[in-house]
Motif scaffolding. Sequence first.
Motif, PDB file in Angstrom:
ATOM      1  N   ASN A  22      50.991   4.476  53.671  1.00  0.00           N
ATOM      2  CA  ASN A  22      50.810   3.425  53.634  1.00  0.00           C
ATOM      3  C   ASN A  22      49.592   2.760  53.838  1.00  0.00           C
ATOM      4  OD1 ASN A  22      52.149   3.241  50.767  1.00  0.00           O
ATOM      5  ND2 ASN A  22      53.616   2.999  51.629  1.00  0.00           N
ATOM      6  N   ALA A  23      49.628   3.460  55.992  1.00  0.00           N
ATOM      7  CA  ALA A  23      48.852   2.459  56.488  1.00  0.00           C
ATOM      8  C   ALA A  23      47.355   2.364  56.349  1.00  0.00           C
ATOM      9  CB  ALA A  23      49.345   3.004  57.679  1.00  0.00           C
ATOM     10  N   ASP A  24      46.471   1.544  56.581  1.00  0.00           N
ATOM     11  CA  ASP A  24      45.501   1.210  56.520  1.00  0.00           C
ATOM     12  C   ASP A  24      44.656   2.017  57.802  1.00  0.00           C
ATOM     13  OD1 ASP A  24      44.891   0.279  53.682  1.00  0.00           O
ATOM     14  OD2 ASP A  24      46.277  -0.693  54.941  1.00  0.00           O
ATOM     15  N   CYS A  25      45.565   1.229  58.519  1.00  0.00           N
ATOM     16  CA  CYS A  25      44.623   1.697  60.280  1.00  0.00           C
ATOM     17  C   CYS A  25      46.400   2.785  61.018  1.00  0.00           C
ATOM     18  CB  CYS A  25      44.392   1.132  60.795  1.00  0.00           C
ATOM     19  SG  CYS A  25      43.836   2.142  62.703  1.00  0.00           S
ATOM     20  N   ILE A  26      46.351   3.912  61.772  1.00  0.00           N
ATOM     21  CA  ILE A  26      47.772   4.160  62.440  1.00  0.00           C
ATOM     22  C   ILE A  26      47.366   4.751  63.847  1.00  0.00           C
ATOM     23  CG2 ILE A  26      49.091   5.976  62.336  1.00  0.00           C
ATOM     24  CD1 ILE A  26      48.955   6.871  59.688  1.00  0.00           C
ATOM     25  N   LEU A  27      47.724   3.758  64.745  1.00  0.00           N
ATOM     26  CA  LEU A  27      47.614   3.899  66.130  1.00  0.00           C
ATOM     27  C   LEU A  27      48.300   4.890  66.564  1.00  0.00           C
ATOM     28  CD1 LEU A  27      45.565   3.648  68.707  1.00  0.00           C
ATOM     29  CD2 LEU A  27      47.476   1.476  68.858  1.00  0.00           C
ATOM     30  N   ILE A  28      47.587   6.213  67.259  1.00  0.00           N
ATOM     31  CA  ILE A  28      48.992   7.351  67.770  1.00  0.00           C
ATOM     32  C   ILE A  28      47.898   7.095  69.217  1.00  0.00           C
ATOM     33  CG2 ILE A  28      50.362   9.919  68.041  1.00  0.00           C
ATOM     34  CD1 ILE A  28      48.499   9.815  65.181  1.00  0.00           C
ATOM     35  N   GLU A  29      48.825   6.616  70.253  1.00  0.00           N
ATOM     36  CA  GLU A  29      48.766   6.851  71.610  1.00  0.00           C
ATOM     37  C   GLU A  29      50.481   7.718  72.450  1.00  0.00           C
ATOM     38  OE1 GLU A  29      48.113   4.004  74.532  1.00  0.00           O
ATOM     39  OE2 GLU A  29      47.129   3.404  73.041  1.00  0.00           O
ATOM     40  N   GLY A  30      50.471   8.048  73.419  1.00  0.00           N
ATOM     41  CA  GLY A  30      51.873   8.534  73.944  1.00  0.00           C
ATOM     42  C   GLY A  30      52.502   9.455  72.658  1.00  0.00           C
ATOM     43  N   SER A  31      51.342  10.368  72.817  1.00  0.00           N
ATOM     44  CA  SER A  31      52.496  11.723  71.629  1.00  0.00           C
ATOM     45  C   SER A  31      50.525  12.143  71.226  1.00  0.00           C
ATOM     46  CB  SER A  31      53.173  10.574  70.845  1.00  0.00           C
ATOM     47  OG  SER A  31      52.998  11.782  69.384  1.00  0.00           O
ATOM     48  N   SER A  32      51.354  13.589  71.093  1.00  0.00           N
ATOM     49  CA  SER A  32      50.719  14.590  69.880  1.00  0.00           C
ATOM     50  C   SER A  32      50.954  14.612  69.246  1.00  0.00           C
ATOM     51  CB  SER A  32      50.118  15.478  70.830  1.00  0.00           C
ATOM     52  OG  SER A  32      49.298  16.396  69.928  1.00  0.00           O
ATOM     53  N   MET A  33      51.400  13.744  68.012  1.00  0.00           N
ATOM     54  CA  MET A  33      52.280  13.976  66.923  1.00  0.00           C
ATOM     55  C   MET A  33      52.030  15.091  65.974  1.00  0.00           C
ATOM     56  SD  MET A  33      53.406  10.722  64.177  1.00  0.00           S
ATOM     57  CE  MET A  33      53.979  10.884  62.817  1.00  0.00           C
ATOM     58  N   ALA A  34      50.991  16.070  65.648  1.00  0.00           N
ATOM     59  CA  ALA A  34      50.461  16.823  65.065  1.00  0.00           C
ATOM     60  C   ALA A  34      50.994  18.140  65.603  1.00  0.00           C
ATOM     61  CB  ALA A  34      49.127  16.879  64.826  1.00  0.00           C
ATOM     62  N   GLU A  35      51.857  18.206  66.950  1.00  0.00           N
ATOM     63  CA  GLU A  35      51.956  18.952  67.694  1.00  0.00           C
ATOM     64  C   GLU A  35      53.482  19.132  67.927  1.00  0.00           C
ATOM     65  OE1 GLU A  35      48.303  20.850  70.670  1.00  0.00           O
ATOM     66  OE2 GLU A  35      49.170  18.866  70.732  1.00  0.00           O
ATOM     67  N   CYS A  36      54.062  18.174  68.075  1.00  0.00           N
ATOM     68  CA  CYS A  36      55.237  17.781  68.618  1.00  0.00           C
ATOM     69  C   CYS A  36      56.369  17.259  67.453  1.00  0.00           C
ATOM     70  CB  CYS A  36      55.182  16.906  70.072  1.00  0.00           C
ATOM     71  SG  CYS A  36      54.191  17.314  71.173  1.00  0.00           S
ATOM     72  N   HIS A  37      55.813  16.340  66.468  1.00  0.00           N
ATOM     73  CA  HIS A  37      55.930  16.147  65.289  1.00  0.00           C
ATOM     74  C   HIS A  37      55.198  16.583  63.562  1.00  0.00           C
ATOM     75  CE1 HIS A  37      57.554  13.027  68.916  1.00  0.00           C
ATOM     76  NE2 HIS A  37      58.677  13.180  68.835  1.00  0.00           N
ATOM     77  N   PRO A  38      54.985  17.656  63.435  1.00  0.00           N
ATOM     78  CA  PRO A  38      54.338  17.960  62.893  1.00  0.00           C
ATOM     79  C   PRO A  38      54.309  17.655  60.864  1.00  0.00           C
ATOM     80  CG  PRO A  38      55.706  19.909  63.425  1.00  0.00           C
ATOM     81  CD  PRO A  38      55.553  18.433  64.494  1.00  0.00           C
ATOM     82  N   VAL A  39      56.471  17.072  61.027  1.00  0.00           N
ATOM     83  CA  VAL A  39      56.705  17.675  59.430  1.00  0.00           C
ATOM     84  C   VAL A  39      56.450  16.187  59.519  1.00  0.00           C
ATOM     85  CG1 VAL A  39      58.665  16.159  58.585  1.00  0.00           C
ATOM     86  CG2 VAL A  39      58.792  19.142  59.868  1.00  0.00           C
ATOM     87  N   GLY A  40      56.664  15.058  60.672  1.00  0.00           N
ATOM     88  CA  GLY A  40      56.109  13.301  60.385  1.00  0.00           C
ATOM     89  C   GLY A  40      54.845  13.148  60.359  1.00  0.00           C
ATOM     90  N   PHE A  41      54.021  14.249  60.659  1.00  0.00           N
ATOM     91  CA  PHE A  41      53.172  14.205  60.025  1.00  0.00           C
ATOM     92  C   PHE A  41      51.842  14.116  59.017  1.00  0.00           C
ATOM     93  CE2 PHE A  41      47.929  15.300  61.942  1.00  0.00           C
ATOM     94  CZ  PHE A  41      47.284  14.262  62.666  1.00  0.00           C
ATOM     95  N   ARG A  42      52.480  15.180  58.116  1.00  0.00           N
ATOM     96  CA  ARG A  42      52.010  14.730  57.505  1.00  0.00           C
ATOM     97  C   ARG A  42      51.828  13.529  56.759  1.00  0.00           C
ATOM     98  NH1 ARG A  42      57.263  16.285  52.724  1.00  0.00           N
ATOM     99  NH2 ARG A  42      54.630  15.900  51.365  1.00  0.00           N
ATOM    100  N   TRP A  43      52.386  12.899  57.040  1.00  0.00           N
ATOM    101  CA  TRP A  43      52.306  11.404  56.336  1.00  0.00           C
ATOM    102  C   TRP A  43      51.025  11.037  57.132  1.00  0.00           C
ATOM    103  CZ3 TRP A  43      55.013  10.922  52.138  1.00  0.00           C
ATOM    104  CH2 TRP A  43      55.755  12.053  51.378  1.00  0.00           C
ATOM    105  N   VAL A  44      50.139  10.761  58.561  1.00  0.00           N
ATOM    106  CA  VAL A  44      49.043  10.675  58.599  1.00  0.00           C
ATOM    107  C   VAL A  44      48.437  10.921  57.585  1.00  0.00           C
ATOM    108  CG1 VAL A  44      48.217  10.687  61.037  1.00  0.00           C
ATOM    109  CG2 VAL A  44      50.809   9.434  61.390  1.00  0.00           C
ATOM    110  N   MET A  45      48.985  12.294  57.576  1.00  0.00           N
ATOM    111  CA  MET A  45      47.469  12.972  56.834  1.00  0.00           C
ATOM    112  C   MET A  45      47.490  12.691  55.546  1.00  0.00           C
ATOM    113  SD  MET A  45      46.113  14.391  59.288  1.00  0.00           S
ATOM    114  CE  MET A  45      44.952  15.386  58.139  1.00  0.00           C
ATOM    115  N   LYS A  46      48.686  11.930  54.659  1.00  0.00           N
ATOM    116  CA  LYS A  46      48.477  11.318  53.406  1.00  0.00           C
ATOM    117  C   LYS A  46      47.366  10.013  53.820  1.00  0.00           C
ATOM    118  CE  LYS A  46      50.369  12.797  49.827  1.00  0.00           C
ATOM    119  NZ  LYS A  46      50.627  13.426  48.986  1.00  0.00           N
TER     120      LYS A  46
END
Length: 897
Positions: A22-46
Amino acid sequence: MPGLGTSFGRGGATTAQQDLANADCILIEGSSMAECHPVGFRWVMKAKERGATIIHVDPRFSRTSALADIWVPIRAGGDIAFLGGLVRHIIENNLFFRDYVVHFTNASCILREDFRDTEEGATGFFSGWSGEQCGYDRKTWLYGGDRGLSFPERDLTLQHPRCVLQTLRRHFARYTPEMVEKICGISPSLFHKVADALVAASGPDKSAAICYALGWTQHSKGVQIIRTAAILQLLLGNIGRPGGGILALRGHASIQGSTDIPTLYDTLPGYLPMPRGDGSEATLRDYLAHQTKPTGLWHNLPAYFISLLKAYYGKNATAENDFGYNWIPKITSNHSFFEYLYDMADGKMEGMFMMGQNPAVAAANSRFERAALSKLKWLVVREMVEIEAATFWRDSPEIEHGELKTEEIETEVFLFPAAGHAEKEGAFTNTQRLLQWRQKAVDPPGDARSEAWFMHQLALRLIAKAKQSNDPLDEPLRALDWWYPEDELGDPKMEAVLAEINGWYTNPVAGGGGPGGNDGIVFGVDRKGNSHHGPQIDGYPRLKSDGSTASGAWIYSGVLGPDKINKANSRNSKDYLGHGWGFAWPGDRRIIYNRASASPTGEPWSEGKKLIWWDGTQRKWTGRDVPDFPVEKSPEFRPTGNESGLDGIPGDSAFISHEDGLGWLYVPSGLQDGPMPTHYEPLESPVHNALYSRDTNPAVHWFTRQENRFAPPGDPRFPFVLTTYRLTEHHTAGGMSRFLSHLAELQPELFAEMSPELAVELKINNGDHISVVSLRGAIEARALVSRRIRPLHLNGKTVHQIAMPFHFGSAGPVKGGATNDLVPISGEPNVTIMEAKALTCNIVPGRLPRGPAFEEWLNKYVPEGGPPNLHPEQPAAGAPCARAGGGHGLEGKIDTR
């Protein structure tokens, strides 16, 4: 987690992963979420599919960067300067969400006249600094006036020169885009691109989220990096709202659980502070008087703490003996792992139990860690494989180099085979505070056993031994209520443990807890067949301070209540927040502080961002989540100043764990190193601090020792910045991945990423062997020459960075250098975590010498002589800042000591 705890009141992620969609913008810092938290990253892609702007700030271009709309390369260790620049931009341009900030934050609170900022003289020190003690007297950081933190003096116009907003404005005034470029290497145009995206995605009908992981926490000012993000989100009005929040990405399945029900030395379950052993909390009355807050949720601390004592000691805990308070261990100093390590190295510790940890690879200065292990008399390692901590005495690099000799090591190592996650049952608490139950798929093979079995059987033996003793030191063991029923393998029944964690009424009911009964009792009979306790409680508001209730972790209350349903085992999601799937603490709230999702008068800020709201007809809060607010408190309610507990929280506040009910842009107390974030350089840096005369965080703990030296700023021997990271294919120290052939094949060898420009400068080709050297040691790796790492230009100086994973070691089918050999031991002032994400190194083309020649080679690059404190700001060995650290025990609570 004090960065989140002191900002908002609780040390956990403020939102649910699926709400990122539901976010209109997502700032990811201090993480490579796609590689280290790939299951949660699906919601970033959504969210991206729905039109959200994704921003990735990271020294290296990764899979996360590839899927982001904006990638911002940054010098490791420059996060506060970058985020502080965003804070300045928002305040100076009046871009903050004013109605949210005025009502829901402490922007309007007036500070003391004697408070002094780091900006006064650009010294880098706040008022109250004591050089002799290497710490702050924090009294001047409090609110002004005589009303304490509960009912502060406020200026809702935000114009008072000593109000928090104006203080914040002055503090960050020099964090200009030009200064951000000078410190971080980020151009003003790229800085403004990020700032514009965040501001455009925030307001009544928009919201932005922030995600971070160890790339923020493993710094000498890690808590303050997170604090800067919290300030940013409070100014933009993004906490407690759909699509907003801060998501602390935890790197293991139950790391959140291991801080909730802690494996920490200074915190009891539910973030209750461990009593002090300095005489200030000698009695239960002392402890409760010091830790109980006059207003807010922590006013109920006596009920939480005494219910915990009843869970520990059962009927042995009575009002007459202060509910067993004398049996609880007391903190006498810093008891962190690094302190244990130094005690090991100095021969002050005989033995150690090592479970779920491999410091021979995963811990800072792991070369020194392995040497310290050799000083133990005995070491118990529980693992599924023979990790480096179990084999250091025969095949560590130090054995090969001749630094250690197997025949001279007296450490007796006991390797206990451990069960895997599919071979045991229990609850995980994941990154969004969600308890989820796992069933046991199969019994563990052979002698392998679960952690619960091991601790249960060890406890039974120790308790039996203690009962044969009259020694007063054994009294706490004799008093334990170790009641748990067992299964056929001797494991304690884990749902019985969960029932105790949830809490119950202590008065046992004879014959209670029968199958299918309506008495609210579960597992009401102990291992010997005796009635043990009464009905379950249905949530932490039921807990009492008179001994009538017990609870092993008050924040988990409600997970297994009188309805006898294990809600952690629920698998029937009813809505987008996942209600009906698992149980989120506290009280199954999925987005905490959600009172802030409605305006001060109780209406949703906008239709598109509705979450909870005040129903004037029913006179209660309702909506799509469990209200994180007293459900019948009207938005119009205003306390008189004489109330206590939650009655002292106004109806237009949202952060009920804080005494004032406000989100803290400025932390008046609770942190060791400052009420506002300040840019300090890493303990090892290629440059001096461009903002202050002080280079490093003054309150940091250096753990000064000859084997743990730090390079001074700009040391020409160590010109390159090194940062560490995780690979998708491997897990931390590699015990669960390097020993598996298919994962070992995917990532078979340690490597160091470097830019083509640096490779040309050093005459290194892609795939070449290189040696990476720091003041702690040297390791060998392959060069990965890639545009994913780029040179940065800082104030006329070119700075090169390299990045290395840290999963390799000397055991198993795939071997390699341990990157953490290069990392120094240090202690961030609040949580004693090491700085592993920003240090300096040298790179030497070619392989390391083998055998005894290694020491001679290393001495060329790292001379053995000289003092242990080479850094000009590093204290000498024995100074207060040289060792003793802070702790996790201040999760939003106030401690002015």
